[in-house]
Motif scaffolding. Structure first.
Motif, short mmCIF file in Angstrom:
data_model
loop_
_atom_site.label_atom_id
_atom_site.label_comp_id
_atom_site.label_asym_id
_atom_site.label_seq_id
_atom_site.Cartn_x
_atom_site.Cartn_y
_atom_site.Cartn_z
N ARG A 1 -29.61 -23.63 -0.95
CA ARG A 1 -30.34 -22.71 -0.07
C ARG A 1 -30.51 -21.35 -0.75
O ARG A 1 -31.59 -20.77 -0.74
N ARG A 2 -29.44 -20.84 -1.35
CA ARG A 2 -29.52 -19.52 -1.98
C ARG A 2 -30.48 -19.54 -3.16
O ARG A 2 -31.32 -18.65 -3.33
N ASP B 1 -24.81 -18.78 3.71
CA ASP B 1 -25.75 -19.71 3.07
C ASP B 1 -25.55 -21.13 3.58
O ASP B 1 -26.51 -21.85 3.84
#
Length: 431
Positions: free
Chosen positions: A210-211, A241
């Protein structure tokens, strides 16, 4: 393009494509446009608009073929990624496939994926059929496919688009992602993960995806598609995250960030995939697995999210009794903001299971009623599929068997049952 030791240049593909199949016995009952119109009001405007626009453009094709015209899908891999006997049976009985394909430039939104999945789900719903995501080799029922699409704010759960399979070898567990290539990015991998971190590292890798995906799409925000996007060599992952990737952005907790070093691992075989490897940061002493365990302890509030079952015995009974005797006091301190700064209160409670209770941890968000606690799960449960990392939970105080106060270093107060499980030590009350 500026190349420094702080960033890793990752190549960007010229275009991206998505392919979805709808197996059916016989021919479609309605046209794709008619099927999509039936979703009006049920799909968020951005996706509904994308689907209708791409259906009218050269960027999308929808073809009906006989089943023999399409390469056979591997049943063993479909099964490995969750296909049921009923779904495989419908595929075997199908005479035709509706093939939905879409192309788009790298960047955000990933219009090719959103539009193709929406159209395939609409067609499948019209015949009470299934959607097959060719990239993920996954069956999706139409309702699941539609739920995975973004809401009115364009938000998605990354876990609906990126899988984290793993396998075991002599070095430990090898984790990879499967889904980041939908967005043009290389897949992530981690090798040498200790066996007991199976659940935890899958969540960490999802949070890291995700990050890094956010960094990736930020690098593609201009009008022209660049040849490379620079990703940070030292990536940070937080509990937030992970919670956002699982679709629970409000349940993020105050965890310290974890650093992971990004390395490009190019494939030597032209038919194989290249990866972005996640490893401990430079200078970390000891084996990689020790760092991964420390990272999990930090991100999951100092307590491993792997499920533990309580052992019978005097030590465990005394641990539970000690913890329960302190519940009124710890609640009063929590409500009065009397806990140490930057700390978090967590509780352990039992979920019913066939082999006895399964004990899991949850972070405390509110404790207004003496009888119940509102919080967020710190782990995935085996016995209850709704209890997932970051998901909201309501815990009856009568079922609490332990509590702990945590900071960035781990448990600073409480955790008596965990001490018995981890070290076999007799519990001693802390003050």
């Amino acid at each position: 393009m500026l190349i420094t030791d702080d960033f890793l240049p990752v190549p960007v593909p010229e275009s991206l494509s998505a392919t979805y199949l709808v197996p059916m016995a016989g021919l479609p009952r309605v046209s794709p446009k008619t099927a999509v119109r039936a979703l009006a009001g049920r799909l968020a405007d951005p996706v509904y608009g994308l689907a209708t626009q791409m259906l009218d453009s050269p960027l999308m094709s929808v073809d009906t073929r006989t089943i023999d015209e399409f390469p056979q899908l591997p049943p063993d891999l479909l099964t490995a990624f969750g296909a049921t006997e009923a779904q495989l049976g419908r595929l075997a009985a199908a005479s035709h496939l509706v093939v939905v394909r879409a192309e788009y430039r790298p960047g955000w939104p990933p219009a090719h994926e959103w539009a193709a999945r929406a159209v395939a789900a609409a067609v499948a719903e019209s015949v009470d059929g299934d959607v097959v995501d060719v990239f993920g080799l996954q069956f999706l029922d139409p309702a699941t496919a539609l739920r995975s699409l973004p809401d009115a704010q364009g938000r998605i759960r990354l876990v609906d688009w990126v899988l984290v399979p793993y396998s075991s070898d002599s070095e430990g567990l090898w984790f990879t992602t499967k889904g980041l290539r939908r967005f043009g990015m290389l897949e992530l991998q981690t090798q040498g993960v200790p066996d007991h971190l199976t659940r935890a590292w899958g969540a960490v890798l999802t949070g890291a995806a995700r990050r890094l995906l956010r960094d990736w799409t930020d690098g593609l925000a201009g009008e022209e598609v660049p040849a490379f996007v620079q990703l940070p060599v030292l990536a940070t992952v937080t509990g937030h995250d992970i919670a956002v990737a699982y679709g629970n952005p409000e349940q993020h907790g105050a965890t310290a960030p974890v650093l992971l070093r990004l390395e490009l691992d190019p494939a030597t075989d032209p038919e194989a995939d290249s990866f972005l490897s996640l490893r401990p940061p430079p200078g970390h002493p000891g084996p990689d697995g020790r760092y991964y365990a420390t990272a999990c302890a930090t991100l999951f509030s100092g307590i491993e999210p792997d499920v533990r079952y309580a052992r019978s015995g005097d030590a465990m009974s005394r641990a539970i009794a000690t913890a329960r005797a302190g519940l009124d006091d710890i609640r009063a301190r929590f409500l009065a903001d009397g806990l140490p700064p930057e700390s978090q209160l967590v509780v352990k409670y039992g979920l019913p299971g066939d082999d006895g209770p399964e004990y899991v941890w949850a972070g405390v968000n509110s404790w207004d009623s003496p009888e119940r606690i509102v919080g967020a799960s710190a782990s995935d449960a085996n016995t209850d599929p709704t209890v997932r990392i970051g998901s909201p939970v309501v815990v009856p105080v009568a079922e609490v068997v332990d509590w702990a106060v945590l900071d960035g270093t781990g448990v600073i107060e409480g955790g008596w049952t965990q001490a018995v499980l981890d070290a076999g030590e007799r519990p001693h009350p802390t003050h």
